[in-house]
Write a protein that holds these residues in place. Structure first.
Motif, short mmCIF file in Angstrom:
data_model
loop_
_atom_site.label_atom_id
_atom_site.label_comp_id
_atom_site.label_asym_id
_atom_site.label_seq_id
_atom_site.Cartn_x
_atom_site.Cartn_y
_atom_site.Cartn_z
N GLN B 347 0.84 -1.20 0.00
CA GLN B 347 0.00 0.00 0.00
C GLN B 347 0.87 1.24 0.00
O GLN B 347 1.95 1.26 0.57
CB GLN B 347 -0.85 0.03 1.28
CG GLN B 347 -1.98 -0.95 1.30
CD GLN B 347 -3.14 -0.47 0.43
OE1 GLN B 347 -3.08 0.59 -0.17
NE2 GLN B 347 -4.17 -1.28 0.39
N ARG B 348 0.37 2.30 -0.63
CA ARG B 348 1.08 3.58 -0.59
C ARG B 348 1.19 4.08 0.84
O ARG B 348 0.23 4.04 1.58
CB ARG B 348 0.28 4.62 -1.39
CG ARG B 348 0.66 4.69 -2.82
CD ARG B 348 -0.18 5.74 -3.52
NE ARG B 348 0.18 5.86 -4.90
CZ ARG B 348 1.23 6.55 -5.35
NH1 ARG B 348 1.99 7.21 -4.49
NH2 ARG B 348 1.53 6.60 -6.62
N GLY B 349 2.35 4.55 1.21
CA GLY B 349 2.52 5.14 2.54
C GLY B 349 2.82 4.11 3.62
O GLY B 349 2.87 4.45 4.80
N SER B 350 3.02 2.84 3.24
CA SER B 350 3.26 1.84 4.27
C SER B 350 4.75 1.60 4.49
O SER B 350 5.14 0.70 5.21
CB SER B 350 2.59 0.52 3.89
OG SER B 350 3.17 0.05 2.69
#
Lengths: 68, 370
Positions: B347-350
């Motif tokens: 996921q984006r931002g993980s």
């Protein structure tokens, strides 16, 4: 295709081509150089541009066929 | 996709018995069918396909990647004739060197996947060059398909039980989700509708199944192509295509993605084989069953053109020892059918490490940062 027909006969004849061509190495190189010169130079390759060299190659080839 | 099989059904109703039997097994329906008339021509009752068989074929037609259906470059009937001729040669083993080498490399890639495959399929196998390198604990049962039955009969020895099916690569007569592994070695370059064929391969694979293929592509035989082109230009004033059009390696990724494969791997192997001259190159290609079968091919090449091309080939590409090279660019591809167990992009931002930390690797214990 079984038996002798035009294809088997021409294939047999073609089997001799490499040896005959080997006998005309000089003319073949001259012709090759003439054609490859057009790939690097400015001149476009047109029909019969290297006619002289090809005729020399062809006569050498047919002579080789006659005497093989 | 107007394949040979569909053409036969729609036009005169004849269809290869083997293919019909396989289709019947594949769709689980009885072979002799209802009396629905598909074409307007008069057909014998036993040749009419059932409604569901007809729908299956119609569906297959719309699987084509091209809008409006057919991309028809190659004459498949001619290709089958050529393969039959090549298989019936007395010394056909002499021309197997390229296929056995690539078969070995594909089998190598199968070994790299640390799994056992209960059921595998070889598309366009010829004499089957892959199965002989695989062992029973990697692949338990093998299905071999080819367009030419003669080469299937000359199949090479292998450890695991094999079943031979004569089928066209563009129309695989198998049910969905059947195979754990599909391999293909050096036969995809004669397929008219490659997107459709890849989609069918994806269809017959089980979820989390893998497709490992090798096809000729890129700049294969560019020396032969250029020599013939220059010779024809100089001798005859124009030129016609003598070498088939190949898939570029950049397009292959897109093709596989469109067909529904995930986790793709594409790489390219360049094999250069040295021959005494151009005539030997052409003779070996003929012996391998790789003669030209495009619809736009000229039936003859003039003697003069051949002579000129041989001279040009030697001069432009010849080596010091008098031999000439012929290049084969083999594109290897691996694609997986999607499944939940496969790794997904995060996921984006993980992210919890920074790229800036890369420079600190190997520089001693990291400084504590607040």
């Amino acid at each position: 295709m079984s038996g002798a027909n035009a294809w088997t006969r021409s294939r047999e004849r073609m089997r001799l081509f490499p040896e005959l061509l080997a006998q005309c190495a000089v003319e073949a190189t001259a012709y090759g150089k003439c054609v490859t010169a057009t790939t690097v130079g400015k001149q476009e390759l047109k029909k019969d541009l290297c006619l002289k060299e090809f005729e020399a190659l062809k006569t050498c080839f047919t002579t080789a066929v006659r005497f093989c | 996709m107007y394949t040979l099989a569909s053409k036969r059904v729609f036009n005169d109703g004849c269809i290869c018995q083997t293919l019909r039997a396989c289709m019947a097994k594949a769709t689980g329906l009885p072979e002799v069918s209802s009396h629905r008339n598909i074409s307007t021509r008069l057909m014998k009752p036993e040749q009419i396909l059932s409604e569901s068989h007809y729908r299956l074929l119609r569906c297959a037609r719309h699987l084509s990647g091209r809008p409006g259906g057919a991309m028809n470059v190659f004459d498949r009937a001619m290709k089958r004739q050529q393969k039959k001729w090549a298989a019936s040669l007395q010394d056909s083993d002499k021309y197997d060197y390229l296929r056995s080498e690539i078969g070995l490399r594909v089998a190598d890639r199968v070994y790299d996947v640390a799994r056992t495959f209960p059921l595998a399929l070889d598309v366009g196998c010829g004499k089957s060059y892959i199965a002989e390198h695989l062992s029973k604990d990697i692949v338990e049962r093998f299905f071999l398909t080819d367009i030419c039955s003669k080469s299937l009969r000359l199949q090479r020895q292998s450890e695991m039980p094999t079943h031979c099916v004569q089928a066209d690569e563009e129309f695989l007569p198998f049910k969905e989700n059947t195979f754990d592994l599909v391999v293909s070695s050096l036969s995809l370059h004669w397929i008219n509708d490659l997107p459709g064929a890849l989609r069918q391969i994806q269809r017959v694979l089980k979820p989390d199944g893998v497709f490992i293929g090798a096809m000729v592509g890129g700049e294969t035989l560019y020396e032969l192509r250029c020599s013939l082109q220059l010779a024809e230009l100089e001798r005859e004033g124009g030129f016609s295509p003598h070498i088939s059009p190949y898939t570029a390696v950049t397009d292959l990724g897109n093709l596989l993605g469109q067909a529904g494969f995930s986790m793709l791997t594409v790489d390219i192997d360049e094999i250069q084989v040295h021959y005494p001259g151009m005539f030997e190159v052409m003779r070996d290609l003929q012996g391998m069953g790789e003669s030209n079968c495009a619809w736009t091919r000229r039936p003859i090449i003039h003697r003069d053109t051949l002579l000129a091309a041989a001279a040009i080939y030697k001069e432009m590409y010849g080596n010091e020892d008098g031999t000439v090279p012929a290049t084969f660019d083999i594109l290897h591809m691996i694609g997986w059918k999607p499944h939940e167990s496969q790794a997904k992009p995060a996921q984006r931002g993980s992210a919890n490490v920074s790229f800036a930390d890369l420079s600190k690797i190997g520089k001693g214990p990291p400084q504590q940062q607040s």
